[in-house]
Scaffold this motif. Structure first.
Motif, PDB file in Angstrom:
ATOM      1  N   TYR A 136     -35.090 -38.818  47.242  1.00 37.96           N
ATOM      2  CA  TYR A 136     -33.865 -38.355  46.595  1.00 37.96           C
ATOM      3  C   TYR A 136     -34.123 -36.999  45.968  1.00 37.96           C
ATOM      4  N   ALA A 137     -33.022 -36.300  45.649  1.00 34.14           N
ATOM      5  CA  ALA A 137     -33.106 -34.997  44.997  1.00 34.14           C
ATOM      6  C   ALA A 137     -32.029 -34.910  43.925  1.00 34.14           C
ATOM      7  N   LEU A 138     -32.416 -34.355  42.787  1.00 35.16           N
ATOM      8  CA  LEU A 138     -31.479 -34.101  41.704  1.00 35.16           C
ATOM      9  C   LEU A 138     -31.129 -32.627  41.720  1.00 35.16           C
ATOM     10  N   ILE A 139     -29.820 -32.339  41.734  1.00 29.86           N
ATOM     11  CA  ILE A 139     -29.356 -30.961  41.859  1.00 29.86           C
ATOM     12  C   ILE A 139     -28.371 -30.680  40.729  1.00 29.86           C
ATOM     13  N   GLY A 140     -28.578 -29.564  40.017  1.00 31.54           N
ATOM     14  CA  GLY A 140     -27.639 -29.166  38.981  1.00 31.54           C
ATOM     15  C   GLY A 140     -28.290 -29.116  37.605  1.00 31.54           C
ATOM     16  N   SER A 141     -27.488 -29.402  36.597  1.00 33.82           N
ATOM     17  CA  SER A 141     -27.922 -29.289  35.202  1.00 33.82           C
ATOM     18  C   SER A 141     -28.002 -30.679  34.578  1.00 33.82           C
ATOM     19  N   LEU A 142     -29.201 -31.081  34.169  1.00 32.13           N
ATOM     20  CA  LEU A 142     -29.406 -32.384  33.519  1.00 32.13           C
ATOM     21  C   LEU A 142     -29.229 -32.214  32.015  1.00 32.13           C
ATOM     22  N   CYS A 143     -28.008 -32.399  31.539  1.00 33.34           N
ATOM     23  CA  CYS A 143     -27.745 -32.278  30.108  1.00 33.34           C
ATOM     24  C   CYS A 143     -26.858 -33.422  29.656  1.00 33.34           C
ATOM     25  N   LEU A 144     -26.604 -33.483  28.371  1.00 33.30           N
ATOM     26  CA  LEU A 144     -25.884 -34.609  27.794  1.00 33.30           C
ATOM     27  C   LEU A 144     -24.479 -34.767  28.369  1.00 33.30           C
ATOM     28  N   SER A 145     -23.813 -33.668  28.667  1.00 31.01           N
ATOM     29  CA  SER A 145     -22.425 -33.738  29.119  1.00 31.01           C
ATOM     30  C   SER A 145     -22.294 -34.079  30.596  1.00 31.01           C
ATOM     31  N   THR A 146     -23.374 -34.015  31.366  1.00 33.23           N
ATOM     32  CA  THR A 146     -23.275 -34.230  32.820  1.00 33.23           C
ATOM     33  C   THR A 146     -24.102 -35.397  33.334  1.00 33.23           C
ATOM     34  N   VAL A 147     -25.004 -35.921  32.528  1.00 26.91           N
ATOM     35  CA  VAL A 147     -25.981 -36.876  33.038  1.00 26.91           C
ATOM     36  C   VAL A 147     -25.433 -38.290  33.163  1.00 26.91           C
ATOM     37  N   SER A 148     -24.337 -38.619  32.494  1.00 23.52           N
ATOM     38  CA  SER A 148     -23.857 -39.998  32.458  1.00 23.52           C
ATOM     39  C   SER A 148     -23.548 -40.567  33.841  1.00 23.52           C
TER      40      SER A 148
END
Length: 358
Positions: free
Chosen positions: A13-25
Protein backbone atom coordinates in the motif's frame (compact mmCIF):
# COMPACT_ATOMS: atom_id res chain seq x y z
CA UNK A 1 -4.47 21.23 2.69
CA UNK A 2 -3.98 18.19 0.40
CA UNK A 3 -6.19 15.29 1.38
CA UNK A 4 -4.58 11.94 2.09
CA UNK A 5 -5.46 8.67 0.40
CA UNK A 6 -4.54 5.04 0.90
CA UNK A 7 -3.92 3.20 -2.37
CA UNK A 8 -3.02 -0.41 -3.03
CA UNK A 9 0.12 -0.97 -5.13
CA UNK A 10 1.89 -4.06 -6.44
CA UNK A 11 3.89 -4.86 -3.32
CA UNK A 12 1.55 -3.41 -0.67
CA UNK A 13 0.00 0.00 0.00
CA UNK A 14 0.97 3.65 -0.35
CA UNK A 15 -0.08 6.72 1.59
CA UNK A 16 -0.36 9.85 -0.54
CA UNK A 17 -1.03 13.41 0.62
CA UNK A 18 -0.94 15.19 3.97
CA UNK A 19 -1.24 13.16 7.20
CA UNK A 20 -2.71 15.72 9.58
CA UNK A 21 -5.54 15.96 12.07
CA UNK A 22 -8.08 17.34 9.58
CA UNK A 23 -7.49 14.67 6.90
CA UNK A 24 -6.45 11.48 8.65
CA UNK A 25 -9.86 10.33 9.94
CA UNK A 26 -11.20 8.65 6.72
CA UNK A 27 -7.90 6.89 6.08
CA UNK A 28 -7.76 5.71 9.68
CA UNK A 29 -11.19 4.13 9.39
CA UNK A 30 -10.21 2.50 6.08
CA UNK A 31 -6.98 1.13 7.56
CA UNK A 32 -8.81 -0.76 10.27
CA UNK A 33 -10.55 -2.92 7.64
CA UNK A 34 -7.20 -4.21 6.34
CA UNK A 35 -5.03 -7.02 7.68
CA UNK A 36 -1.65 -5.32 7.97
CA UNK A 37 0.37 -8.35 8.97
CA UNK A 38 3.62 -8.28 6.90
CA UNK A 39 2.17 -5.62 4.56
CA UNK A 40 4.50 -2.95 3.12
CA UNK A 41 3.41 0.69 3.32
CA UNK A 42 5.22 3.23 1.11
CA UNK A 43 5.38 6.73 2.60
CA UNK A 44 7.43 8.50 -0.07
CA UNK A 45 4.41 10.53 -1.23
CA UNK A 46 3.65 11.99 2.21
CA UNK A 47 3.76 15.82 2.03
CA UNK A 48 3.12 16.70 5.68
CA UNK A 49 2.72 14.80 8.94
CA UNK A 50 1.64 15.90 12.43
CA UNK A 51 0.92 14.09 15.70
CA UNK A 52 -2.34 12.57 14.43
CA UNK A 53 -0.58 11.17 11.36
CA UNK A 54 2.22 9.78 13.50
CA UNK A 55 -0.38 8.07 15.67
CA UNK A 56 -1.84 6.40 12.55
CA UNK A 57 1.59 5.20 11.47
CA UNK A 58 2.27 3.94 14.98
CA UNK A 59 -0.95 1.93 14.90
CA UNK A 60 0.02 0.44 11.53
CA UNK A 61 3.37 -0.71 12.91
CA UNK A 62 1.67 -2.24 15.93
CA UNK A 63 -0.66 -4.11 13.57
CA UNK A 64 2.32 -5.67 11.75
CA UNK A 65 2.85 -3.28 8.81
CA UNK A 66 6.36 -2.44 7.55
CA UNK A 67 6.95 1.22 6.71
CA UNK A 68 9.25 2.18 3.82
CA UNK A 69 10.61 5.49 2.48
CA UNK A 70 9.67 7.32 5.68
CA UNK A 71 10.04 11.13 5.38
CA UNK A 72 12.24 12.87 7.91
CA UNK A 73 9.30 14.61 9.62
CA UNK A 74 7.42 11.33 10.08
CA UNK A 75 10.58 9.59 11.26
CA UNK A 76 11.15 12.23 13.95
CA UNK A 77 7.61 11.87 15.32
CA UNK A 78 7.72 8.07 15.18
CA UNK A 79 11.02 8.02 17.04
CA UNK A 80 9.34 9.78 19.93
CA UNK A 81 6.62 7.10 19.96
CA UNK A 82 9.18 4.25 19.70
CA UNK A 83 7.13 2.08 17.31
CA UNK A 84 9.69 -0.75 17.45
CA UNK A 85 8.66 -1.47 21.04
CA UNK A 86 5.57 -3.52 21.68
CA UNK A 87 2.72 -2.04 23.65
CA UNK A 88 3.17 -2.46 27.37
CA UNK A 89 0.61 -4.45 29.25
CA UNK A 90 -0.19 -3.40 32.76
CA UNK A 91 1.37 -5.76 35.23
CA UNK A 92 -0.67 -6.92 38.12
CA UNK A 93 0.57 -5.72 41.46
CA UNK A 94 2.13 -8.44 43.57
CA UNK A 95 -0.34 -9.83 46.04
CA UNK A 96 0.37 -8.85 49.62
CA UNK A 97 -0.17 -11.60 52.15
CA UNK A 98 -2.23 -11.13 55.28
CA UNK A 99 0.88 -11.22 57.46
CA UNK A 100 2.53 -8.53 55.34
CA UNK A 101 -0.59 -6.35 55.54
CA UNK A 102 -0.66 -6.80 59.30
CA UNK A 103 2.99 -5.83 59.54
CA UNK A 104 2.53 -2.73 57.38
CA UNK A 105 -0.50 -1.65 59.38
CA UNK A 106 1.31 -2.19 62.66
CA UNK A 107 4.33 -0.24 61.46
CA UNK A 108 2.16 2.67 60.27
CA UNK A 109 0.27 2.68 63.57
CA UNK A 110 3.46 2.72 65.64
CA UNK A 111 4.94 5.48 63.50
CA UNK A 112 1.75 7.53 63.84
CA UNK A 113 1.79 6.98 67.61
CA UNK A 114 5.40 8.12 67.77
CA UNK A 115 4.54 11.28 65.85
CA UNK A 116 1.63 11.98 68.20
CA UNK A 117 3.89 11.62 71.24
CA UNK A 118 6.37 14.03 69.66
CA UNK A 119 3.54 16.48 68.95
CA UNK A 120 2.33 16.29 72.56
CA UNK A 121 5.87 17.04 73.74
CA UNK A 122 6.11 20.05 71.43
CA UNK A 123 2.72 21.30 72.61
CA UNK A 124 3.75 20.96 76.26
CA UNK A 125 6.96 22.87 75.57
CA UNK A 126 4.96 25.63 73.87
CA UNK A 127 2.74 25.91 76.97
CA UNK A 128 5.83 26.27 79.17
CA UNK A 129 7.28 28.90 76.83
CA UNK A 130 3.97 30.79 76.87
CA UNK A 131 3.94 30.89 80.67
CA UNK A 132 7.55 32.04 80.76
CA UNK A 133 7.23 34.54 77.91
CA UNK A 134 3.57 35.58 77.59
CA UNK A 135 4.48 38.39 75.20
CA UNK A 136 5.19 35.77 72.54
CA UNK A 137 1.56 34.66 72.50
CA UNK A 138 -0.39 35.89 69.49
CA UNK A 139 -3.30 37.27 71.48
CA UNK A 140 -5.11 38.62 68.43
CA UNK A 141 -5.04 35.19 66.78
CA UNK A 142 -6.12 33.58 70.06
CA UNK A 143 -9.15 35.89 70.30
CA UNK A 144 -9.96 35.26 66.65
CA UNK A 145 -9.89 31.49 67.21
CA UNK A 146 -12.04 31.92 70.32
CA UNK A 147 -14.60 33.70 68.19
CA UNK A 148 -14.55 30.99 65.53
CA UNK A 149 -14.56 28.10 68.00
CA UNK A 150 -16.83 29.57 70.67
CA UNK A 151 -19.11 32.42 69.64
CA UNK A 152 -19.80 31.13 66.13
CA UNK A 153 -20.69 27.69 67.51
CA UNK A 154 -23.46 28.97 69.82
CA UNK A 155 -26.35 28.51 67.35
CA UNK A 156 -25.66 24.83 66.60
CA UNK A 157 -24.83 24.11 70.24
CA UNK A 158 -28.07 25.78 71.37
CA UNK A 159 -30.19 23.85 68.89
CA UNK A 160 -28.70 20.44 69.68
CA UNK A 161 -28.75 21.04 73.44
CA UNK A 162 -32.38 22.17 73.40
CA UNK A 163 -33.44 19.12 71.41
CA UNK A 164 -31.34 16.86 73.63
CA UNK A 165 -32.94 18.22 76.78
CA UNK A 166 -36.44 17.90 75.34
CA UNK A 167 -35.88 14.34 74.11
CA UNK A 168 -34.26 13.15 77.35
CA UNK A 169 -36.99 14.67 79.51
CA UNK A 170 -39.81 13.37 77.36
CA UNK A 171 -38.45 9.85 76.96
CA UNK A 172 -37.66 9.61 80.69
CA UNK A 173 -40.96 11.08 81.89
CA UNK A 174 -43.19 8.64 80.01
CA UNK A 175 -42.02 5.42 81.78
CA UNK A 176 -41.44 7.16 85.13
CA UNK A 177 -44.96 8.56 85.08
CA UNK A 178 -46.31 5.02 85.47
CA UNK A 179 -44.83 5.02 88.98
CA UNK A 180 -45.67 8.64 89.76
CA UNK A 181 -41.98 9.54 89.73
CA UNK A 182 -41.87 12.02 86.84
CA UNK A 183 -40.68 14.64 89.33
CA UNK A 184 -37.31 12.88 89.48
CA UNK A 185 -36.75 13.41 85.76
CA UNK A 186 -35.29 16.77 86.79
CA UNK A 187 -32.69 14.99 88.94
CA UNK A 188 -31.79 12.62 86.10
CA UNK A 189 -31.61 15.39 83.51
CA UNK A 190 -29.53 17.77 85.62
CA UNK A 191 -27.01 15.13 86.68
CA UNK A 192 -26.61 13.59 83.21
CA UNK A 193 -26.24 16.94 81.44
CA UNK A 194 -23.76 18.48 83.88
CA UNK A 195 -21.56 15.45 84.45
CA UNK A 196 -21.67 13.70 81.10
CA UNK A 197 -23.85 14.71 78.18
CA UNK A 198 -23.19 18.45 78.21
CA UNK A 199 -19.40 18.24 77.79
CA UNK A 200 -19.53 15.16 75.56
CA UNK A 201 -22.16 16.41 73.10
CA UNK A 202 -20.43 19.78 72.89
CA UNK A 203 -17.12 18.08 72.14
CA UNK A 204 -18.69 15.90 69.43
CA UNK A 205 -20.20 18.95 67.75
CA UNK A 206 -16.88 20.79 67.87
CA UNK A 207 -15.10 17.70 66.52
CA UNK A 208 -17.06 17.98 63.29
CA UNK A 209 -16.95 21.76 63.26
CA UNK A 210 -13.73 23.14 64.73
CA UNK A 211 -11.54 20.03 64.68
CA UNK A 212 -12.20 19.49 60.97
CA UNK A 213 -11.65 23.20 60.32
CA UNK A 214 -8.27 23.15 62.07
CA UNK A 215 -7.14 20.13 60.07
CA UNK A 216 -8.35 21.55 56.75
CA UNK A 217 -6.90 25.02 57.32
CA UNK A 218 -3.46 23.87 58.45
CA UNK A 219 -3.48 21.05 55.89
CA UNK A 220 -4.11 23.51 53.06
CA UNK A 221 -1.22 25.62 54.31
CA UNK A 222 0.95 22.50 54.33
CA UNK A 223 -0.01 21.57 50.75
CA UNK A 224 0.62 25.14 49.55
CA UNK A 225 4.01 25.11 51.36
CA UNK A 226 3.00 28.09 53.46
CA UNK A 227 4.25 26.32 56.58
CA UNK A 228 7.67 25.87 54.95
CA UNK A 229 7.65 29.60 54.24
CA UNK A 230 6.92 30.31 57.92
CA UNK A 231 9.83 28.10 58.96
CA UNK A 232 12.07 29.88 56.44
CA UNK A 233 11.19 33.23 58.02
CA UNK A 234 12.00 31.88 61.47
CA UNK A 235 8.48 31.19 62.78
CA UNK A 236 7.75 27.96 64.61
CA UNK A 237 4.46 26.37 63.44
CA UNK A 238 3.77 25.16 66.99
CA UNK A 239 3.84 28.70 68.39
CA UNK A 240 2.47 30.49 65.35
CA UNK A 241 -0.38 28.16 64.31
CA UNK A 242 -1.05 25.43 66.87
CA UNK A 243 -0.81 27.15 70.25
CA UNK A 244 -3.59 29.75 69.70
CA UNK A 245 -5.93 26.98 68.57
CA UNK A 246 -5.05 24.77 71.53
CA UNK A 247 -5.76 27.61 73.95
CA UNK A 248 -9.02 28.43 72.19
CA UNK A 249 -10.16 24.80 72.39
CA UNK A 250 -9.29 24.43 76.08
CA UNK A 251 -10.93 27.75 77.02
CA UNK A 252 -14.01 27.69 74.82
CA UNK A 253 -15.28 24.15 75.19
CA UNK A 254 -16.02 24.44 78.96
CA UNK A 255 -17.90 27.70 78.31
CA UNK A 256 -19.87 26.10 75.51
CA UNK A 257 -20.57 23.11 77.75
CA UNK A 258 -22.04 25.44 80.41
CA UNK A 259 -24.25 27.03 77.77
CA UNK A 260 -25.28 23.60 76.49
CA UNK A 261 -26.22 22.48 80.02
CA UNK A 262 -28.33 25.58 80.61
CA UNK A 263 -30.18 25.26 77.29
CA UNK A 264 -30.64 21.52 77.75
CA UNK A 265 -32.15 21.94 81.22
CA UNK A 266 -34.35 24.72 79.87
CA UNK A 267 -35.70 22.31 77.25
CA UNK A 268 -36.27 19.69 79.94
CA UNK A 269 -38.06 22.24 82.14
CA UNK A 270 -40.43 23.10 79.30
CA UNK A 271 -41.29 19.43 78.84
CA UNK A 272 -41.87 18.95 82.56
CA UNK A 273 -44.09 22.02 82.54
CA UNK A 274 -46.25 20.14 80.08
CA UNK A 275 -46.47 17.26 82.58
CA UNK A 276 -47.78 19.66 85.23
CA UNK A 277 -44.52 20.24 87.14
CA UNK A 278 -43.74 23.97 87.65
CA UNK A 279 -40.38 25.30 86.54
CA UNK A 280 -39.56 26.38 90.10
CA UNK A 281 -40.01 22.81 91.27
CA UNK A 282 -37.84 21.58 88.41
CA UNK A 283 -34.97 23.90 89.40
CA UNK A 284 -35.37 22.96 93.04
CA UNK A 285 -34.96 19.28 92.21
CA UNK A 286 -31.91 19.98 90.02
CA UNK A 287 -30.19 22.08 92.69
CA UNK A 288 -30.84 19.43 95.34
CA UNK A 289 -29.27 16.70 93.20
CA UNK A 290 -26.33 18.51 91.57
CA UNK A 291 -23.59 20.04 93.70
CA UNK A 292 -20.49 22.06 92.94
CA UNK A 293 -18.36 18.92 92.69
CA UNK A 294 -20.49 17.61 89.82
CA UNK A 295 -20.13 20.92 88.04
CA UNK A 296 -16.34 21.08 88.34
CA UNK A 297 -15.94 17.44 87.36
CA UNK A 298 -17.88 18.19 84.19
CA UNK A 299 -15.80 21.29 83.50
CA UNK A 300 -12.55 19.36 83.95
CA UNK A 301 -13.80 16.80 81.49
CA UNK A 302 -14.83 19.54 79.04
CA UNK A 303 -11.37 21.15 79.18
CA UNK A 304 -9.77 17.77 78.42
CA UNK A 305 -12.19 17.27 75.53
CA UNK A 306 -11.29 20.71 74.18
CA UNK A 307 -7.60 19.81 74.27
CA UNK A 308 -8.30 16.57 72.39
CA UNK A 309 -10.36 18.30 69.68
CA UNK A 310 -7.84 21.09 69.06
CA UNK A 311 -4.67 19.00 69.33
CA UNK A 312 -5.80 16.19 67.02
CA UNK A 313 -7.13 18.66 64.45
CA UNK A 314 -3.84 20.58 64.41
CA UNK A 315 -1.77 17.38 64.41
CA UNK A 316 -3.55 15.96 61.37
CA UNK A 317 -3.25 19.29 59.59
CA UNK A 318 0.51 19.45 60.15
CA UNK A 319 0.94 15.89 58.86
CA UNK A 320 -1.03 16.37 55.65
CA UNK A 321 0.50 14.77 52.57
CA UNK A 322 0.80 16.23 49.09
CA UNK A 323 -2.05 16.80 46.63
CA UNK A 324 -5.57 18.12 46.86
CA UNK A 325 -6.99 14.83 48.14
CA UNK A 326 -4.56 14.88 51.07
CA UNK A 327 -6.48 17.72 52.74
CA UNK A 328 -9.72 15.74 52.63
CA UNK A 329 -7.96 12.63 53.94
CA UNK A 330 -6.44 14.58 56.85
CA UNK A 331 -9.79 16.15 57.71
CA UNK A 332 -11.51 12.76 57.70
CA UNK A 333 -8.79 11.18 59.86
CA UNK A 334 -8.95 14.13 62.25
CA UNK A 335 -12.68 13.75 62.86
CA UNK A 336 -12.49 9.97 63.22
CA UNK A 337 -9.51 10.13 65.60
CA UNK A 338 -11.16 12.86 67.68
CA UNK A 339 -14.34 10.81 68.14
CA UNK A 340 -12.35 7.73 69.14
CA UNK A 341 -10.18 9.67 71.59
CA UNK A 342 -13.23 11.40 73.07
CA UNK A 343 -14.75 8.03 73.94
CA UNK A 344 -11.45 6.77 75.36
CA UNK A 345 -10.95 9.96 77.39
CA UNK A 346 -14.50 9.81 78.70
CA UNK A 347 -13.98 6.22 79.79
CA UNK A 348 -10.75 7.16 81.58
CA UNK A 349 -12.53 9.96 83.43
CA UNK A 350 -15.34 7.58 84.40
CA UNK A 351 -12.88 5.10 85.94
CA UNK A 352 -10.91 7.84 87.73
CA UNK A 353 -14.05 9.49 89.11
CA UNK A 354 -15.32 6.12 90.32
CA UNK A 355 -12.14 5.40 92.28
CA UNK A 356 -12.05 8.96 93.64
CA UNK A 357 -15.65 8.68 94.79
CA UNK A 358 -16.84 11.57 92.61
Amino acid sequence: MTRVSLKQIDDGYALIGSLCLSTVSPVWQQSRTIDWQNQIVDLSAIEHCDGAGAALLFELTQSGAKLQNIPEQCQRLLSALEPQRALHHKRNKPRITLIAQLGQTSRATLQDFQEQISFIGSAARSFVDAIRLPQRIRWSEFLHQCELTGANALPIISLISLLLGIILAFQSAIPMRQFGAELYVANLLGLSLIRELGPLMTAIVLAGRSGAAFAAEIGTMKVNEEINALVTFGYQPMHFLVFPRLMAGVCMLPLLAIWAEIIGMLGGALVMRGFGIPISTFWSQVSSQVDIGDFFSGMLKAAAFGLVVASVGCFRGLHTGTGASAVGASTTRAVVNILILLVITDGIFAVVYYHLGW
